[in-house]
Design a protein around this motif. Structure first.
Motif, mmCIF file in Angstrom:
data_model
loop_
_atom_site.group_PDB
_atom_site.id
_atom_site.type_symbol
_atom_site.label_atom_id
_atom_site.label_comp_id
_atom_site.label_asym_id
_atom_site.label_seq_id
_atom_site.Cartn_x
_atom_site.Cartn_y
_atom_site.Cartn_z
ATOM 1 N N GLY A 86 0.816 -1.214 0.000
ATOM 2 C CA GLY A 86 0.000 0.000 0.000
ATOM 3 C C GLY A 86 0.843 1.255 0.000
ATOM 4 O O GLY A 86 0.557 2.217 -0.724
ATOM 5 N N LEU A 87 1.901 1.250 0.792
ATOM 6 C CA LEU A 87 2.801 2.402 0.834
ATOM 7 C C LEU A 87 3.511 2.580 -0.504
ATOM 8 O O LEU A 87 3.682 3.704 -0.988
ATOM 9 C CB LEU A 87 3.825 2.224 1.953
ATOM 10 C CG LEU A 87 4.856 3.339 2.122
ATOM 11 C CD1 LEU A 87 4.174 4.667 2.411
ATOM 12 C CD2 LEU A 87 5.838 2.992 3.237
ATOM 13 N N THR A 88 3.909 1.470 -1.116
ATOM 14 C CA THR A 88 4.570 1.536 -2.423
ATOM 15 C C THR A 88 3.679 2.195 -3.459
ATOM 16 O O THR A 88 4.128 3.037 -4.245
ATOM 17 C CB THR A 88 4.942 0.114 -2.898
ATOM 18 O OG1 THR A 88 5.831 -0.492 -1.963
ATOM 19 C CG2 THR A 88 5.614 0.160 -4.266
ATOM 20 N N LEU A 126 5.481 13.100 1.999
ATOM 21 C CA LEU A 126 6.652 12.231 1.837
ATOM 22 C C LEU A 126 7.574 12.328 3.042
ATOM 23 O O LEU A 126 8.147 11.327 3.492
ATOM 24 C CB LEU A 126 7.404 12.586 0.555
ATOM 25 C CG LEU A 126 6.787 12.107 -0.767
ATOM 26 C CD1 LEU A 126 7.605 12.632 -1.945
ATOM 27 C CD2 LEU A 126 6.720 10.589 -0.814
ATOM 28 N N LEU A 127 7.749 13.534 3.570
ATOM 29 C CA LEU A 127 8.585 13.703 4.760
ATOM 30 C C LEU A 127 7.974 12.981 5.960
ATOM 31 O O LEU A 127 8.703 12.392 6.777
ATOM 32 C CB LEU A 127 8.759 15.194 5.074
ATOM 33 C CG LEU A 127 9.628 15.990 4.091
ATOM 34 C CD1 LEU A 127 9.621 17.470 4.443
ATOM 35 C CD2 LEU A 127 11.059 15.448 4.089
ATOM 36 N N MET A 128 6.654 13.010 6.081
ATOM 37 C CA MET A 128 5.991 12.273 7.158
ATOM 38 C C MET A 128 6.239 10.775 7.012
ATOM 39 O O MET A 128 6.496 10.069 8.002
ATOM 40 C CB MET A 128 4.493 12.584 7.155
ATOM 41 C CG MET A 128 4.156 14.032 7.504
ATOM 42 S SD MET A 128 2.447 14.490 7.113
ATOM 43 C CE MET A 128 1.548 13.489 8.308
ATOM 44 N N ILE A 129 6.168 10.281 5.774
ATOM 45 C CA ILE A 129 6.429 8.858 5.533
ATOM 46 C C ILE A 129 7.879 8.522 5.873
ATOM 47 O O ILE A 129 8.172 7.480 6.478
ATOM 48 C CB ILE A 129 6.110 8.495 4.070
ATOM 49 C CG1 ILE A 129 4.598 8.590 3.814
ATOM 50 C CG2 ILE A 129 6.608 7.088 3.742
ATOM 51 C CD1 ILE A 129 4.206 8.445 2.365
ATOM 52 N N CYS A 130 8.798 9.413 5.491
ATOM 53 C CA CYS A 130 10.220 9.182 5.791
ATOM 54 C C CYS A 130 10.448 9.040 7.295
ATOM 55 O O CYS A 130 11.358 8.325 7.731
ATOM 56 C CB CYS A 130 11.066 10.340 5.250
ATOM 57 S SG CYS A 130 11.224 10.373 3.458
ATOM 58 N N GLY A 131 9.618 9.711 8.091
ATOM 59 C CA GLY A 131 9.752 9.616 9.535
ATOM 60 C C GLY A 131 9.403 8.252 10.087
ATOM 61 O O GLY A 131 9.697 7.965 11.261
ATOM 62 N N VAL A 244 -5.502 4.628 -7.905
ATOM 63 C CA VAL A 244 -4.513 3.552 -7.808
ATOM 64 C C VAL A 244 -4.040 3.314 -6.371
ATOM 65 O O VAL A 244 -4.090 2.176 -5.886
ATOM 66 C CB VAL A 244 -3.321 3.814 -8.750
ATOM 67 C CG1 VAL A 244 -2.247 2.739 -8.563
ATOM 68 C CG2 VAL A 244 -3.783 3.844 -10.205
ATOM 69 N N PRO A 245 -3.548 4.344 -5.663
ATOM 70 C CA PRO A 245 -3.087 4.072 -4.292
ATOM 71 C C PRO A 245 -4.189 3.622 -3.347
ATOM 72 O O PRO A 245 -3.944 2.826 -2.436
ATOM 73 C CB PRO A 245 -2.491 5.411 -3.841
ATOM 74 C CG PRO A 245 -3.062 6.440 -4.750
ATOM 75 C CD PRO A 245 -3.292 5.745 -6.044
ATOM 76 N N GLY A 267 0.716 10.496 6.452
ATOM 77 C CA GLY A 267 1.615 10.855 5.357
ATOM 78 C C GLY A 267 1.096 10.380 4.011
ATOM 79 O O GLY A 267 1.151 11.108 3.011
ATOM 80 N N MET A 268 0.573 9.161 3.956
ATOM 81 C CA MET A 268 0.029 8.616 2.713
ATOM 82 C C MET A 268 -1.157 9.444 2.226
ATOM 83 O O MET A 268 -1.256 9.785 1.045
ATOM 84 C CB MET A 268 -0.371 7.157 2.920
ATOM 85 C CG MET A 268 0.804 6.214 3.149
ATOM 86 S SD MET A 268 0.311 4.579 3.754
ATOM 87 C CE MET A 268 -0.637 3.949 2.371
ATOM 88 N N LEU A 269 -2.062 9.778 3.142
ATOM 89 C CA LEU A 269 -3.228 10.580 2.762
ATOM 90 C C LEU A 269 -2.813 11.989 2.341
ATOM 91 O O LEU A 269 -3.419 12.581 1.434
ATOM 92 C CB LEU A 269 -4.210 10.645 3.928
ATOM 93 C CG LEU A 269 -4.906 9.332 4.289
ATOM 94 C CD1 LEU A 269 -5.756 9.498 5.540
ATOM 95 C CD2 LEU A 269 -5.767 8.842 3.126
#
Length: 291
Positions: A86-88, A126-131, A244-245, A267-269
């Motif tokens: 899902g993250l991908t 994206l920065l939130m996901i990187c965290g 798609v996501p 982060g994804m949303l």
């Protein structure tokens, strides 16, 4: 858009969402290099019946190595090394952010103010996901995965130089140009014996996944998407890619039981929201050429 074409656009987005799940299943038996090679080999079968389109080999290879080889090999590597499906699917769609940025650098296309806002929102996501990276998968796997949207964005811009070419013919030959070096890479990375063993002992489940990835997701879906972009303004077609996501995340949650923590989910949303702002905004302005 005609109702039938709306259904086609939605169907393509759903197919691409489920393709992430099919990739994850196939990667249980195949290496990222071999899986991606098989995907494009299946999609390149039409090359046996259609001539090469009138595109220079240099451009054909450049598009193929970015839009297809770079994008999908890095996806497969990320998934194989633990990045959730899902993250991908969300990270890959961040290509919209990079496409607009690269277009500004390469063609002087100034993003509209609303698009700039979308870029900022998506970048924050994206920065939130990187965290959240480093807990359930490695920083290296995420770094390789980030090659996918970057490569996707470059391929989008290179594809502009192939206007007027039949989409089905072009995509088939793009797949062929990726399949050959990927098989070579699989032999080098995995060795001839393990590669042969993987091919001869592949399960029926993986065969069906590869047929879905190569025949349906790559060959048919990309052709349908290209036809829609030919017949309608991009602003009408591209928003369907936002499905798609959502499809990929929902399917992975059902099939693999994936769950996301609050920060990663936020982060994804946020990324999807930023992409929505970008693709629904007005077209960017083209800066006047300087003397």
């Amino acid at each position: 858009m005609k109702p039938a074409d709306i259904l086609i656009a939605a169907m393509v987005a759903i197919i691409w969402g489920f393709a992430f799940v099919a990739s994850r299943i196939a990667l249980d038996e195949l290496s990222p290099e071999l899986m991606t090679a098989l995907r494009f080999t299946i999609a390149a079968v039409p090359c046996l019946f259609i001539p090469k389109p009138k595109v220079a080999w240099s451009r054909l290879i450049a598009i193929s190595f970015t839009l297809f080889l770079g994008q999908f090999l890095s996806q497969a590597y990320g998934i194989a090394h633990g990045v959730p499906v899902g993250l991908t699917s969300v990270v890959v769609q961040s290509q919209a952010l990079f496409t607009i940025g690269f277009a500004a650098l390469a063609f002087g296309e100034r993003p509209a103010p609303v698009q700039t806002l979308g870029i900022v929102i998506a970048a924050a996501g994206l920065l939130m996901i990187c965290g959240t990276v480093g807990y359930d998968f490695s920083v290296a796997a995420f770094a390789v995965l980030m090659i996918s949207p970057l490569s996707f964005a470059v391929g989008n811009l290179l594809l502009r130089g192939a206007r007027g070419v039949p989409m089905f013919d072009l995509f088939a030959w793009l797949c062929l140009a990726s399949a050959v070096p990927l098989f070579v890479l699989a032999l080098i990375a995995n060795g001839p014996a393990p590669t042969w063993t993987s091919l001869t002992h592949i399960s029926l489940t993986s065969v069906l996944c590869m047929l879905m990835l190569g025949g349906i997701s790559t060959c048919i879906a990309y052709w349908l998407w290209g036809r829609l972009l030919r017949d309608y303004p991009a602003a009408q077609v591209v928003p369907f890619a936002l499905l798609v996501p959502f499809v990929g995340s929902a399917a992975s949650s059902i099939v693999f039981g994936e769950r996301f923590g609050p920060l990663r989910l936020a982060g994804m949303l946020t990324v999807i929201g930023g992409i929505a702002v970008m693709v629904l905004a007005k077209r960017p302005q083209v800066l006047p050429k300087t003397a």
